[in-house]
Design a protein around this motif. Structure first.
Motif, PDB file in Angstrom:
ATOM      1  N   LEU A 142       9.844  31.256  40.781  1.00 31.81           N
ATOM      2  CA  LEU A 142      11.168  31.855  40.615  1.00 31.81           C
ATOM      3  C   LEU A 142      11.189  32.787  39.404  1.00 31.81           C
ATOM      4  O   LEU A 142      11.774  33.879  39.459  1.00 31.81           O
ATOM      5  CB  LEU A 142      12.219  30.757  40.460  1.00 31.81           C
ATOM      6  CG  LEU A 142      13.673  31.234  40.401  1.00 31.81           C
ATOM      7  CD1 LEU A 142      14.094  31.831  41.744  1.00 31.81           C
ATOM      8  CD2 LEU A 142      14.602  30.078  40.022  1.00 31.81           C
ATOM      9  N   ALA A 143      10.555  32.374  38.314  1.00 30.49           N
ATOM     10  CA  ALA A 143      10.511  33.214  37.112  1.00 30.49           C
ATOM     11  C   ALA A 143       9.773  34.522  37.388  1.00 30.49           C
ATOM     12  O   ALA A 143      10.202  35.604  36.946  1.00 30.49           O
ATOM     13  CB  ALA A 143       9.835  32.452  35.975  1.00 30.49           C
ATOM     14  N   ALA A 148      10.156  40.484  38.557  1.00 28.27           N
ATOM     15  CA  ALA A 148       9.738  41.594  39.423  1.00 28.27           C
ATOM     16  C   ALA A 148      10.912  42.363  40.024  1.00 28.27           C
ATOM     17  O   ALA A 148      10.690  43.310  40.786  1.00 28.27           O
ATOM     18  CB  ALA A 148       8.853  41.060  40.543  1.00 28.27           C
ATOM     19  N   ILE A 149      12.132  42.004  39.699  1.00 25.99           N
ATOM     20  CA  ILE A 149      13.300  42.650  40.316  1.00 25.99           C
ATOM     21  C   ILE A 149      13.262  44.182  40.221  1.00 25.99           C
ATOM     22  O   ILE A 149      13.567  44.869  41.204  1.00 25.99           O
ATOM     23  CB  ILE A 149      14.610  42.086  39.716  1.00 25.99           C
ATOM     24  CG1 ILE A 149      14.836  40.662  40.237  1.00 25.99           C
ATOM     25  CG2 ILE A 149      15.806  42.973  40.064  1.00 25.99           C
ATOM     26  CD1 ILE A 149      16.008  39.939  39.582  1.00 25.99           C
ATOM     27  N   PRO A 150      12.866  44.780  39.105  1.00 33.03           N
ATOM     28  CA  PRO A 150      12.871  46.255  39.041  1.00 33.03           C
ATOM     29  C   PRO A 150      11.820  46.926  39.918  1.00 33.03           C
ATOM     30  O   PRO A 150      11.930  48.118  40.213  1.00 33.03           O
ATOM     31  CB  PRO A 150      12.586  46.536  37.554  1.00 33.03           C
ATOM     32  CG  PRO A 150      12.900  45.271  36.837  1.00 33.03           C
ATOM     33  CD  PRO A 150      12.553  44.175  37.799  1.00 33.03           C
ATOM     34  N   ASP A 151      10.789  46.193  40.314  1.00 33.31           N
ATOM     35  CA  ASP A 151       9.666  46.764  41.072  1.00 33.31           C
ATOM     36  C   ASP A 151       9.657  46.147  42.470  1.00 33.31           C
ATOM     37  O   ASP A 151       9.228  45.010  42.652  1.00 33.31           O
ATOM     38  CB  ASP A 151       8.355  46.459  40.337  1.00 33.31           C
ATOM     39  CG  ASP A 151       7.134  47.067  41.018  1.00 33.31           C
ATOM     40  OD1 ASP A 151       7.202  47.353  42.228  1.00 33.31           O
ATOM     41  OD2 ASP A 151       6.107  47.232  40.338  1.00 33.31           O
ATOM     42  N   SER A 152      10.098  46.894  43.479  1.00 34.81           N
ATOM     43  CA  SER A 152      10.272  46.326  44.817  1.00 34.81           C
ATOM     44  C   SER A 152       8.963  45.860  45.442  1.00 34.81           C
ATOM     45  O   SER A 152       8.930  44.857  46.159  1.00 34.81           O
ATOM     46  CB  SER A 152      10.953  47.341  45.738  1.00 34.81           C
ATOM     47  OG  SER A 152      12.297  47.525  45.353  1.00 34.81           O
ATOM     48  N   ASN A 200      17.042  43.406  45.547  1.00 31.89           N
ATOM     49  CA  ASN A 200      16.128  42.396  45.016  1.00 31.89           C
ATOM     50  C   ASN A 200      16.894  41.346  44.213  1.00 31.89           C
ATOM     51  O   ASN A 200      16.581  40.150  44.280  1.00 31.89           O
ATOM     52  CB  ASN A 200      15.073  43.052  44.124  1.00 31.89           C
ATOM     53  CG  ASN A 200      14.168  43.998  44.894  1.00 31.89           C
ATOM     54  OD1 ASN A 200      14.096  43.948  46.118  1.00 31.89           O
ATOM     55  ND2 ASN A 200      13.485  44.879  44.177  1.00 31.89           N
ATOM     56  N   GLN A 201      17.890  41.791  43.465  1.00 25.25           N
ATOM     57  CA  GLN A 201      18.704  40.866  42.672  1.00 25.25           C
ATOM     58  C   GLN A 201      19.426  39.867  43.575  1.00 25.25           C
ATOM     59  O   GLN A 201      19.478  38.665  43.278  1.00 25.25           O
ATOM     60  CB  GLN A 201      19.722  41.655  41.843  1.00 25.25           C
ATOM     61  CG  GLN A 201      20.725  40.813  41.070  1.00 25.25           C
ATOM     62  CD  GLN A 201      20.110  40.100  39.881  1.00 25.25           C
ATOM     63  OE1 GLN A 201      19.038  40.478  39.411  1.00 25.25           O
ATOM     64  NE2 GLN A 201      20.779  39.065  39.393  1.00 25.25           N
ATOM     65  N   VAL A 202      19.961  40.352  44.683  1.00 25.89           N
ATOM     66  CA  VAL A 202      20.650  39.464  45.629  1.00 25.89           C
ATOM     67  C   VAL A 202      19.678  38.420  46.182  1.00 25.89           C
ATOM     68  O   VAL A 202      19.997  37.225  46.259  1.00 25.89           O
ATOM     69  CB  VAL A 202      21.274  40.286  46.776  1.00 25.89           C
ATOM     70  CG1 VAL A 202      21.799  39.362  47.875  1.00 25.89           C
ATOM     71  CG2 VAL A 202      22.395  41.171  46.247  1.00 25.89           C
TER      72      VAL A 202
END
Length: 249
Positions: A142-143, A148-152, A200-202
């Motif tokens: 999860l961490a 990695a959220i900014p990099d799809s 990605n955040q969702v």
């Protein structure tokens, strides 16, 4: 009605097919019994022709059949290599069937629904049976997913890794192989989906909800969170078919 030429050719074709069947059965028995060990070379083509009393075409047909079942590894200009049948080989043999399933939306949905059914059960199982090391692996995955959220592209890799922990937690050696197959089969659909840090955040928040329910030993909550997550993801997958079917302006 068959003409005379067809009637003359049929016994030859039937004989060749039966010869190939016998050869496949013979080599398969050698491999499954261990007499032909995993990684060992099959006899040369001419030796097989002599041993089974068949022509080159029958030998090549038999090798192709064995390769399609994962029992041999065949490459042009190289002698075939025996492969002990395993889970990867079994699922690999399904690639042709799965390829047909993935050719339209209904087929993809059927395969996706199978994944949803399985992962819902895995999330429930994890909430009940996960050990300390499983929880640690889930937290770590999860961490990495959050980072990695900014990099799809990286987010997709960590998304796969997060779900893989659920398959590992069940401690059934079949399940990680199934997850690997699902990932390979469905990845073309994921690659067509529009991606963004916001989306990605969702997805990360959905993963966190699943993780927290497992940590809190809430099987109903874990299953519900997983099903909600994959149901929302399906809408993105479905959109890839709509965009392909839309008429050009």
């Amino acid at each position: 009605m068959l003409d005379a030429g067809d009637r003359r050719e049929m016994p030859v074709a039937i004989t060749a097919a039966r010869a190939a069947d016998a050869m496949v059965a013979g080599i398969e028995a050698e491999i499954t019994s261990g007499r032909l060990g995993d990684g060992s070379y099959l006899p040369a083509e001419r030796e097989l022709m002599i041993e089974y009393g068949v022509g080159r075409g029958v030998v090549r047909e038999a090798i192709a059949r064995l390769a399609s079942r994962g029992l041999v590894e065949a490459r042009p200009r190289f002698r075939p290599i025996a492969r002990r049948p395993g889970l990867d080989a079994a699922l690999g043999a399904l690639e042709g069937i799965v390829g047909h399933l993935l050719s339209d939306q209904a087929g993809v949905k059927n395969l996706y629904d199978l994944r949803v059914f399985l992962e819902g059960s895995l999330a429930r199982n994890a909430a009940i049976h996960a050990r300390k090391e499983d929880i640690a692996a889930l937290r770590a995955a999860l961490a990495m997913n959050e980072a990695a959220i900014p990099d799809s592209q990286q987010f997709y890799a960590t998304d796969v890794a997060f779900h893989a922990v659920l398959y590992d937690t069940a401690r059934n050696p079949v399940l990680p192989v199934v997850h690997k197959a699902f990932t390979a089969w469905l990845s073309p659909q994921w690659m067509r989906m529009p991606r963004s840090p916001e989306r990605n955040q969702v997805n990360f928040l959905s993963h966190r909800e699943i993780c927290m329910a497992i940590i809190e030993r809430d099987p109903d909550g874990a299953e519900r969170a997983l099903l909600n997550h994959l149901s929302a993801a399906w809408e993105y997958v479905r959109g890839t078919f709509e965009s392909r079917e839309a008429p050009e302006a």
